[in-house]
Design an enzyme around this catalytic site. Structure first.
Site, short mmCIF file in Angstrom:
data_model
loop_
_atom_site.label_atom_id
_atom_site.label_comp_id
_atom_site.label_asym_id
_atom_site.label_seq_id
_atom_site.Cartn_x
_atom_site.Cartn_y
_atom_site.Cartn_z
N HIS A 164 9.04 3.06 6.50
CA HIS A 164 8.91 1.64 6.79
C HIS A 164 10.02 0.84 6.11
O HIS A 164 10.19 -0.34 6.38
CB HIS A 164 7.54 1.18 6.28
CG HIS A 164 7.24 -0.24 6.54
ND1 HIS A 164 7.63 -0.87 7.70
CD2 HIS A 164 6.61 -1.18 5.80
CE1 HIS A 164 7.23 -2.13 7.66
NE2 HIS A 164 6.62 -2.34 6.52
N CYS A 165 10.78 1.48 5.21
CA CYS A 165 11.71 0.69 4.38
C CYS A 165 13.16 0.83 4.80
O CYS A 165 13.76 -0.12 5.31
CB CYS A 165 11.56 1.10 2.92
SG CYS A 165 9.93 0.73 2.26
N LEU A 166 13.74 2.02 4.58
CA LEU A 166 15.20 2.15 4.72
C LEU A 166 15.73 1.80 6.11
O LEU A 166 16.76 1.13 6.22
CB LEU A 166 15.65 3.56 4.31
CG LEU A 166 15.37 3.94 2.86
CD1 LEU A 166 16.11 5.22 2.50
CD2 LEU A 166 15.76 2.85 1.89
N ASP A 216 14.78 -2.49 6.30
CA ASP A 216 15.17 -3.54 5.35
C ASP A 216 16.58 -4.08 5.54
O ASP A 216 16.80 -5.29 5.39
CB ASP A 216 14.99 -3.04 3.91
CG ASP A 216 13.54 -2.66 3.63
OD1 ASP A 216 12.68 -3.00 4.47
OD2 ASP A 216 13.28 -2.03 2.61
#
Ligand SMILES: NC(=O)c1ccc[n+]([C@@H]2O[C@H](COP(=O)([O-])OP(=O)(O)OC[C@H]3O[C@@H](n4cnc5c(N)ncnc54)[C@H](O)[C@@H]3O)[C@@H](O)[C@H]2O)c1
Length: 460
Positions: free
Chosen positions: A301-303, A306
Site C-alpha cells: 500500500h506504500c511504495l 506514496d
C-alpha cells in the site's frame, strides 16, 4: 470555546493555549523510561481511540493495550469489527492470542461514540490513489467527519495515514473544526507517520523511533506524550508538514533505490552478468552503500502509491518530481520485464507461452504477509493470461484470488505438472531446493537460488 483546558493525558494538567509553533528545524527526542511520562502512566492509564483497525491500526491498538491502556477501536468494516470482537486477528503481526489476551481493555465497534471518551484518537485509515493516480483522501475525510461528531475538548488527535505535506493542517483540521472546537486551542492536532513494516519482527512499534509534528508546540508535546507510552524514542519535528514529508522521503528513498537495482537487473540481463552477485559484492562495502534487492516489482500500500502523493503536491506548485516519477515508471514496468523473461525461458526450451502451464510461487507482495495490494504478481498473471498462458499459483497465505478465479494449488502435484514455475514471493518455509529438483523449468525473480547453477534454472 475556552482555551487552556486540561488535556486529560496521563492525569497531567497540560494547557492547550500555547499556539506557538516550534522553531523551524527544531527537534527534540524523548525516551521512554523512568521519567514523568512513565510515572503518569502508572497514575492513570489512558483511553486511546484507534480509527481504522488494519495493518497500521491494529498493531498500534495492541501496543497500547499491552502497555496497560484501554483501547477503543472504530472501523467502518462490519466483518472486521466482528472478527476482532471475537478476538480473531487477520493481521499477521498480531497473533489472535495476543489480541484475545487484552480482554475487555480492547473493544472494536462500527459505532464511533466510544471515541468521545478517549484521551487521544489516532487515525489510521487508507490513503490510496484515485483513478487518475491522484491522492484519494476520501477515507481521511470520512474519518474526520465522523470524528467531528464526537470530538471533545482536551483530546489529542493524530493522523497516521501516509499523505502529502499539508493534509493535517489544510484538509483534516477544517473538517475537525466543523465540530466548533479549534485545533491547537481546544484540542491537540498532530501528524505522526506509521513506519511499521508488516512481517518484520526485529523492528517493532516499541523500538522504531516515532516522528511527531504538531499544529502547535503543545500539540506536538501532547502527541509525543501519547507515543512515549509505547515507543522507546519519539522524535519531534517542527510541524505536521515536516512529519508528513519525512514519511514520503523514507518511502521514496526506497522506491528510487529499488528502481535503480531493477533497472540494473534489466541491463545485466543483456550483459550476461548476475545482478545478485553484483549486489552481494557491492554490499561488502562498509560505508557509502546501502543494499537494495531487485525483484518482480514493488507492491504494497506504500511504495507504489506514496510517490504519487508527493508528485501531486509538487504539481500544485508548478514543480515536477521527475526523479520520483521515473522511479515509479521503472518499478511499474518491472512485472512486464518478468513476463518477457518467462516468455524467453519457455522459448529456450521450444515452448510458446500460449497454452503453457505456468505456476507462480507466492502472490502476495512480500514474503510472510498475505497483503495483495499492488502486488506485482497480479500484473504478471494478467499479462501472461493475455498471452493465453494457463496460469496457476501456490501461496500458503493467499488461499484464493477471487477476482482472477484462482485458488492456491498444492505444491506436490502442481510443480511437476507446470511447464514453468516462477518464484515471485518466497514465503518463509518454501523449500527452494525441492522446487528446483521437481520443476521442469524454474525462474527465480527474488535471487533465492543465487549461487546455484542448473540447466532448468533461470534467474532475474
Ligand atoms: N500497511 C503498511 O505497511 C503501512 C505502513 C506505514 C503506513 N501505512 C499507511 O497507513 C494507512 C493505513 O494503512 P493500512 O495498511 O493500515 O490500511 P488497511 O486497509 O489495512 O486498514 C485500514 C482500515 O481502515 C478502515 N476504514 C476505512 N475508512 C474508515 C473510516 N472512515 N473510519 C474508520 N475506519 C475506516 C478500513 O475498514 C480498514 O480496516 C495508510 O495511509 C497507509 O499508507 C501503511
Amino acid at each position: 470555546m475556552s482555551s487552556g483546558v486540561e488535556s486529560g493525558l496521563g492525569g497531567r494538567q497540560q494547557l492547550l493555549h500555547s499556539q506557538e509553533p516550534r522553531a523551524p528545524g527544531g527537534r527534540s527526542r524523548r525516551s521512554r523510561g523512568p521519567d514523568p511520562v512513565s510515572a503518569a502512566r502508572t497514575l492513570r492509564p489512558m483511553r486511546i481511540g484507534i480509527v481504522g483497525l488494519g495493518y497500521v491500526g491494529l498493531p498500534l491498538a495492541v501496543a497500547f493495550g499491552d502497555a496497560g491502556h484501554a483501547v477503543v477501536g472504530y472501523d467502518t468494516s462490519g466483518p472486521r469489527v466482528e472478527r476482532l470482537s471475537r478476538g480473531e486477528s487477520d493481521i499477521e503481526d498480531v497473533p489472535s492470542e495476543r489480541l484475545a489476551a487484552l480482554g475487555d481493555s480492547f473493544t472494536a465497534s462500527t459505532d464511533a461514540e466510544g471515541l468521545a471518551r478517549c484521551d487521544a484518537v489516532l487515525i489510521c485509515v487508507p490513503t490510496p490513489l484515485a483513478n487518475e493516480r491522484e491522492p484519494d483522501l476520501s477515507y481521511i475525510t470520512g474519518a474526520a467527519r465522523t470524528l467531528a461528531g464526537v470530538i471533545r475538548e482536551g483530546q489529542t488527535v493524530v493522523l497516521e495515514s501516509t499523505t502529502y505535506p499539508g493534509t493535517t493542517r489544510d484538509h483534516l483540521r477544517p473538517l475537525l473544526e466543523e465540530s466548533g472546537l479549534r485545533a491547537g486551542a481546544d484540542f491537540h492536532l498532530a501528524y505522526s507517520p506509521e513506519r511499521i513494516d508488516p512481517g518484520r519482527a526485529d523492528h517493532t512499534v516499541a523500538n522504531t523511533p516515532k516522528v511527531v509534528g504538531g499544529i502547535t508546540a503543545a500539540c506536538a508535546d501532547s502527541a509525543a506524550e501519547v507515543y512515549g507510552e509505547i515507543c522507546d524514542e519519539v522524535v519531534q519535528v517542527s510541524s505536521p508538514e515536516a512529519a508528513e514529508l519525512t514519511k514520503l522521503l523514507e518511502n521514496i528513498f526506497r522506491s528510487v533505490n529499488i528502481a535503480l537495482v531493477n533497472e540494473l537487473a534489466q541491463l545485466t540481463d543483456r550483459l550476461g552478468i548476475d545482478i545478485w552477485e553484483v549486489v552481494d559484492a557491492a554490499a561488502t562495502k562498509p560505508f557509502g552503500f546501502m543494499r537494495f534487492e531487485p525483484g518482480p516489482g514493488m507492491g504494497g500500500h506504500c511504495l507504489p502509491v506514496d510517490p504519487f502523493y508527493l508528485a501531486f503536491k509538487a504539481r500544485e506548485h508548478d514543480f515536477y518530481t521527475e526523479f520520483v516519477e521515473l522511479a515509479g515508471k521503472i518499478n511499474q514496468a518491472q512485472p512486464l520485464f518478468c513476463v518477457r523473461k518467462i516468455e524467453r525461458a519457455l522459448n529456450e526450451v521450444g515452448k510458446p507461452v500460449n497454452g503453457s502451464k505456468i505456476l507462480l510461487i507466492g502472490v502476495s507482495y512480500k514474503p510472510g504477509v498475505a497483503d495483495l495490494r499492488e502486488a506485482p504478481s497480479l500484473k504478471i498473471i494478467r499479462h501472461l493470461r493475455e498471452l493465453e498462458a494457463d496460469v496457476g499459483y501456490h501461496d500458503p497465505l493467499v488461499p484464493e484470488l477471487a477476482e482472477q478465479g484462482l485458488s492456491s494449488q498444492p505444491l506436490p502435484e502442481a510443480v511437476p505438472e507446470a511447464d514453468l514455475v516462477a518464484i515471485v514471493t518466497p514465503h518463509p518455509g518454501i523449500d527452494v531446493d525441492d522446487l528446483l529438483r521437481r520443476s521442469q523449468l524454474l525462474v527465480d525473480f527474488r535471487g533465492v537460488t543465487r549461487g546455484v547453477e542448473a540447466p532448468n534454472l533461470v534467474r532475474l
